[in-house]
Design a protein around this motif. Structure first.
Motif, PDB file in Angstrom:
ATOM      1  N   TYR A 137       3.188  25.768 -12.215  1.00  0.00           N
ATOM      2  CA  TYR A 137       1.938  26.183 -12.849  1.00  0.00           C
ATOM      3  C   TYR A 137       1.084  24.973 -13.233  1.00  0.00           C
ATOM      4  N   PRO A 158      -0.269  44.738 -14.493  1.00  0.00           N
ATOM      5  CA  PRO A 158      -1.136  43.683 -13.929  1.00  0.00           C
ATOM      6  C   PRO A 158      -1.283  42.474 -14.848  1.00  0.00           C
ATOM      7  N   ALA A 159      -1.298  42.723 -16.164  1.00  0.00           N
ATOM      8  CA  ALA A 159      -1.412  41.593 -17.096  1.00  0.00           C
ATOM      9  C   ALA A 159      -0.186  40.700 -17.025  1.00  0.00           C
ATOM     10  N   TYR A 160       0.986  41.285 -16.869  1.00  0.00           N
ATOM     11  CA  TYR A 160       2.236  40.507 -16.786  1.00  0.00           C
ATOM     12  C   TYR A 160       2.289  39.689 -15.511  1.00  0.00           C
ATOM     13  N   ILE A 161       1.874  40.284 -14.406  1.00  0.00           N
ATOM     14  CA  ILE A 161       1.920  39.586 -13.116  1.00  0.00           C
ATOM     15  C   ILE A 161       0.982  38.384 -13.108  1.00  0.00           C
ATOM     16  N   ASN A 162      -0.185  38.513 -13.763  1.00  0.00           N
ATOM     17  CA  ASN A 162      -1.191  37.454 -13.717  1.00  0.00           C
ATOM     18  C   ASN A 162      -1.088  36.459 -14.873  1.00  0.00           C
ATOM     19  N   SER A 163      -0.044  36.559 -15.679  1.00  0.00           N
ATOM     20  CA  SER A 163       0.102  35.645 -16.818  1.00  0.00           C
ATOM     21  C   SER A 163       1.179  34.618 -16.521  1.00  0.00           C
ATOM     22  N   PRO A 164       0.860  33.316 -16.587  1.00  0.00           N
ATOM     23  CA  PRO A 164       1.851  32.293 -16.285  1.00  0.00           C
ATOM     24  C   PRO A 164       2.638  31.874 -17.518  1.00  0.00           C
TER      25      PRO A 164
END
Length: 419
Positions: A320, A387-393
Motif C-alpha cells: 500500500y 464495498p467499503a471493506y474492499i476499498n479500504s487499505p
C-alpha cells in the motif's frame, strides 16, 4: 661472384651501423645534466626524454590583439615525478570576476545524489541526479545509489535509511480509542438492560417479551460489542483466528434469536385466531432453544473448517505504501469469509421478510414492527460494509469492519430494547 661480394659488404656495413646505434643509446641513457635555466635533462630506460611543458596565459587586449605569457610549467623528473609550478600573481582572467576559472565541467555532488554522465561529453561532465525513493548514497561523488533494506526507507535527503513506519489499528491511535470507547459503551448498555430484565423477569411485560430469548439476545449483543475489540491492536495469530470466528458466531446467535422471536410472534398471532392453537406446539421453549442452537452450530462449523483448512494469519504488507509496513490479518480463504458473511445475511434477510409480512399485525404485536426496523438497519449496514471493506487499505479495513459491527449492534439494541 661480384654480386655476392657486394651483398656481403652491405650486410657487414649494416651490422656495423646497428652496433653504433646501440652504443649511442647506451651513452644516451647515462646523460643527466641541468641546464642554465635549472631544468634537468636525462633519458630514462624507455629512451624518451622527460617532458617539460610551459603553462600559457592567453590575454585578449582591448585593441583586439592577443598576448601570451608564461605563468608556470609542468615537468617530470625521475626523482620527484610530475610537478606543476604556477605563478598565480601573473594569471589574468578575461572576465569581470578576479577569481580563476575552475577547469571542471561539473561541480562535485553531495550525498543523496548520484552521477549521470552526459552522453558525448568529456568524462568530467555529468548531471547530478537525486537518488530515487527507497535508495540512498552517503558519500560525495557516488556513482550509484544503494537500495535500503526491506524494513527501511530512504529519508527525504536520501543520504541514509530510516526504519519504515509501522501501522496498524492501535489502542493508542485516536481512531482506535474512539472505537474502543464505543465498544465498551455498547457492552455497558447491554449489561444494564440485562440487569433490568433480570430484576423484573417475573413481571408480565418481560414474560410477554419472551424473557428467555431476550436474555440470550442481550448476551449475544454483548458478545458482538466485545468481538470488535479483537480487531484493535497489533495482529497476532490467535487474534487473527479468533476475530472473525467470534464476530460471526455472536452475530448468528443474535440474528437466530431475532428469527425465532419473529416466528414466535407469528405463531402467537395465528394461535389467537379460531383453530390456530396447534401452531404453538411447534414453538415451545425447547424448540426455540434447539432452533437457535442448530443455526449457531452451522456458523461454528463454517468457522472451524475455515481455521483448520486456511487459517487467517498476520501479515506484514508493504504494497500500500512504500515507506510503511502495515500489519494486518489476511483472511486465508476468501470463500470461507464469504460463507460466514453470507450465512449471517441469509438469516437476517429471512428475519426481515417474516417481520415485514407481520408488520400489519395489531398493536398488541408491535414487536414485529420493531424487528422489521432492526433488520432493515442491520441489512443496510452490512450491504454498505462490503464495498467499503474492499476499498479500504490497511488499518482502515479493520476500522470499517468495527464500524459495521458497532452500528448494527447499536441498531439492534436501540430498536429492540430502547424503543
Amino acid at each position: 661472384m661480384t654480386m655476392a661480394f657486394a651483398i656481403d659488404e652491405i650486410n657487414e656495413n649494416s651490422s656495423q651501423w646497428l652496433e653504433d646505434q646501440f652504443q649511442l643509446v647506451h651513452y644516451l641513457q647515462k646523460v643527466n645534466f641541468t641546464t642554465s635555466f635549472g631544468d634537468q635533462v636525462s633519458f630514462p630506460e624507455n629512451r624518451e626524454a622527460l617532458p617539460i611543458y610551459d603553462v600559457m596565459n592567453w590575454l585578449w587586449l582591448p585593441d583586439g590583439r592577443t598576448k601570451v605569457q608564461i605563468v608556470g610549467e609542468v615537468k617530470r623528473s625521475i626523482s620527484r615525478g610530475e610537478e606543476l609550478t604556477l605563478d598565480e600573481d601573473r594569471i589574468v582572467c578575461n572576465s569581470k570576476s578576479k577569481r580563476a576559472t575552475r577547469s571542471v565541467c561539473s561541480e562535485r555532488y553531495p550525498p543523496g545524489t548520484r552521477m549521470a554522465r552526459k552522453k558525448g561529453q568529456p568524462k568530467c561532465c555529468f548531471d547530478c541526479v537525486p537518488c530515487s525513493e527507497g535508495k540512498f548514497s552517503n558519500t560525495t561523488d557516488s556513482v550509484e545509489c544503494i537500495s535500503c533494506p526491506e524494513d527501511f526507507w530512504s529519508n527525504p535527503q536520501h543520504d541514509h535509511c530510516i526504519p519504515k513506519i509501522t501501522e496498524f489499528l492501535s489502542y493508542h491511535d485516536p481512531l482506535g480509542i474512539c472505537l474502543t470507547t464505543a465498544s465498551l459503551l455498547g457492552t455497558f448498555i447491554c449489561t444494564v438492560v440485562l440487569g433490568i430484565f433480570t430484576c423484573h423477569r417475573s413481571t408480565p411485560v418481560v414474560r410477554a417479551n419472551n424473557s428467555e430469548l431476550s436474555f440470550l439476545l442481550l448476551v449475544s449483543l454483548k458478545l458482538c460489542f466485545l468481538s470488535s475489540l479483537l480487531f484493535i491492536g497489533r495482529p497476532r495469530l490467535w487474534t487473527c483466528q479468533l476475530r472473525h470466528a467470534a464476530f460471526g458466531i455472536s452475530f448468528v446467535l443474535c440474528v437466530s434469536c431475532i428469527l425465532v422471536k419473529t416466528m414466535v410472534v407469528l405463531a402467537v398471532f395465528k394461535s389467537s385466531m379460531p383453530g390456530g392453537g396447534a401452531n404453538l406446539k411447534w414453538f415451545g421453549a425447547m424448540q426455540q432453544r434447539r432452533t437457535v442452537l442448530v443455526l449457531t452450530c452451522v456458523q461454528a462449523a463454517i468457522c472451524t473448517v475455515w481455521i483448520v483448512t486456511a487459517s487467517p494469519v498476520p501479515h506484514k504488507n508493504t504494497q500500500y505504501h512504500n515507506n510503511k509496513k502495515i500489519y494486518e490479518c489476511v483472511v486465508g480463504s476468501t470463500i470461507s469469509f464469504a460463507l460466514l458473511l453470507g450465512y449471517i445475511g441469509l438469516l437476517a434477510v429471512i428475519s426481515f421478510l417474516l417481520a415485514f409480512l407481520a408488520r400489519n399485525l395489531p398493536d398488541s404485536f408491535n414487536e414485529a414492527k420493531l424487528i422489521t426496523f432492526s433488520m432493515l438497519i442491520f441489512c443496510a449496514v452490512w450491504v454498505a460494509f462490503v464495498p467499503a471493506y474492499i476499498n479500504s487499505p490497511g488499518k482502515y479495513a479493520d476500522a470499517v469492519e468495527i464500524f459495521a459491527i458497532l452500528f448494527s449492534s447499536f441498531g439492534l439494541l436501540v430498536a429492540l430494547f430502547v424503543s
